[in-house]
Design an enzyme around this catalytic site. Structure first.
Site, short mmCIF file in Angstrom:
data_model
loop_
_atom_site.label_atom_id
_atom_site.label_comp_id
_atom_site.label_asym_id
_atom_site.label_seq_id
_atom_site.Cartn_x
_atom_site.Cartn_y
_atom_site.Cartn_z
CG ASP A 174 128.78 79.32 16.93
OD1 ASP A 174 128.65 78.58 15.93
OD2 ASP A 174 127.84 79.99 17.39
CG LEU A 180 146.29 72.08 27.81
CD1 LEU A 180 145.63 73.10 28.74
CD2 LEU A 180 146.38 72.65 26.39
CG HIS A 198 132.94 71.97 10.28
ND1 HIS A 198 132.52 72.83 11.28
CD2 HIS A 198 131.79 71.50 9.70
CE1 HIS A 198 131.19 72.86 11.31
NE2 HIS A 198 130.73 72.07 10.35
C1 FPP Z 1 130.22 75.50 15.12
O1 FPP Z 1 130.22 76.14 13.89
C2 FPP Z 1 131.06 74.31 15.04
C3 FPP Z 1 130.61 73.05 15.25
C4 FPP Z 1 129.24 72.70 15.61
C5 FPP Z 1 131.50 71.92 15.11
C6 FPP Z 1 132.84 72.18 15.67
C7 FPP Z 1 133.78 71.30 15.00
C8 FPP Z 1 135.06 71.58 14.82
C9 FPP Z 1 135.71 72.78 15.37
C10 FPP Z 1 135.91 70.68 14.06
C11 FPP Z 1 136.00 69.29 14.61
C12 FPP Z 1 136.66 69.18 15.88
C13 FPP Z 1 137.92 68.77 16.06
C14 FPP Z 1 138.44 68.59 17.43
C15 FPP Z 1 138.82 68.50 14.93
P1 FPP Z 1 128.88 76.14 13.05
O2 FPP Z 1 128.98 75.05 12.05
O3 FPP Z 1 127.72 76.06 13.97
O4 FPP Z 1 128.99 77.53 12.36
P2 FPP Z 1 127.77 78.51 11.99
O5 FPP Z 1 127.07 78.84 13.28
O6 FPP Z 1 128.47 79.67 11.37
O7 FPP Z 1 126.91 77.76 11.02
#
Ligand code: FPP
Length: 238
Positions: free
Chosen positions: A17, A128, A34
């Site tokens: 997050d 893994l 991201h």
């Molecule tokens: C949370 O940060 C993140 C997500 C909801 C998406 C996670 C996606 C990735 C890590 C990238 C894609 C995955 C791979 C495997 C390449 P947020 O956007 O909720 O952040 P915030 O809470 O600060 O707005």
């Protein structure tokens, strides 16, 4: 020296997050956060490999994330394809088995096919297990399990008296995977957000204020040190 983690650390689950906040702090668009997440994923895979951890589950996209703006959803889906295509050789070389958890059929065809090919290619790997939770929701997983069990009852294959916790666990998406020993959430939020609701009943939780794109090997080691300092009793006295 860090203690040998193998005996008590088979499965690490991470709620990645804070990507959006990381980008905003730098005056960048959310999606840049991201993109920056990829390095942290690399580091987590690396550390798990070094420590001999058997399972790493990453909450990459929840059932609720579909409600985000279309452009952001499309970006994450493209990023997923890019991540798989760009890393599959390396993951395979590292003996990593790529797996998923969630409703894969919800994903657009492109990333879904990329994932399926990568899973097939790495299916014989014995290192893994990297599990990407995609279109995953803990309640959706439980609901899907209950539907399957109900079908079993209707068909006469399961008697209500046979419904045990073990039987419910056997109907989860990845029933062979042990429950997570530790669930880590970055970015300072302290909630589960529909992640592994059934499986995390006895997991330790580590919450860190570090935003996911800043969560590298050192931060993961710190989180695991925190986990190791806990005394797990599983509801018993000792
Ligand atoms: C949370 O940060 C993140 C997500 C909801 C998406 C996670 C996606 C990735 C890590 C990238 C894609 C995955 C791979 C495997 C390449 P947020 O956007 O909720 O952040 P915030 O809470 O600060 O707005």
């Amino acid at each position: 020296m860090r203690s040998d983690p193998k005996a008590d650390l088979r499965h690490i689950a991470i709620i990645m997050d804070g990507n959006g906040r990381w980008a905003r702090k730098r005056g960048l668009t959310r999606v840049k956060g991201h993109s920056a997440a990829e390095k942290s994923i690399h580091d987590a895979v690396e550390v798990c490999g070094e420590l001999g951890v058997e399972y790493l589950t990453l909450y990459a996209f929840s059932t609720e994330n579909w409600t985000r703006p279309k452009a952001e959803v499309n970006f994450i889906m493209k990023l997923l394809s890019r991540f798989i295509k760009g890393n599959i050789d390396d993951l395979d070389k590292k003996n990593v088995r790529l797996r998923t958890s969630g409703r894969l059929n919800d994903l657009p065809e492109g990333p879904r096919k990329d994932l399926e090919l990568a899973m097939e290619r790495t299916s014989g790997n014995t290192g893994l297990n990297l599990i990407l939770a995609l279109s995953y929701g803990g309640r959706a997983e439980l609901k899907d399990a209950f539907v399957q069990i109900a079908h079993g009852i209707t068909a006469g294959d399961i008697a209500p008296s046979e419904i045990t916790e073990e039987l419910i666990s056997a109907h989860m998406y990845n029933s062979d995977v042990p429950d997570p020993d530790v669930v880590i959430r970055t970015s300072g939020e302290q909630r589960l957000s529909n992640f592994l609701l059934w499986e995390s009943a006895y997991s330790e939780f580590v919450f860190t204020p570090v935003l996911w794109p800043d969560f590298h090997a050192e931060q993961l080691h710190n989180a695991l040190d925190d986990y190791r300092s806990r005394k797990r009793r599983f509801g018993g006295l000792e």
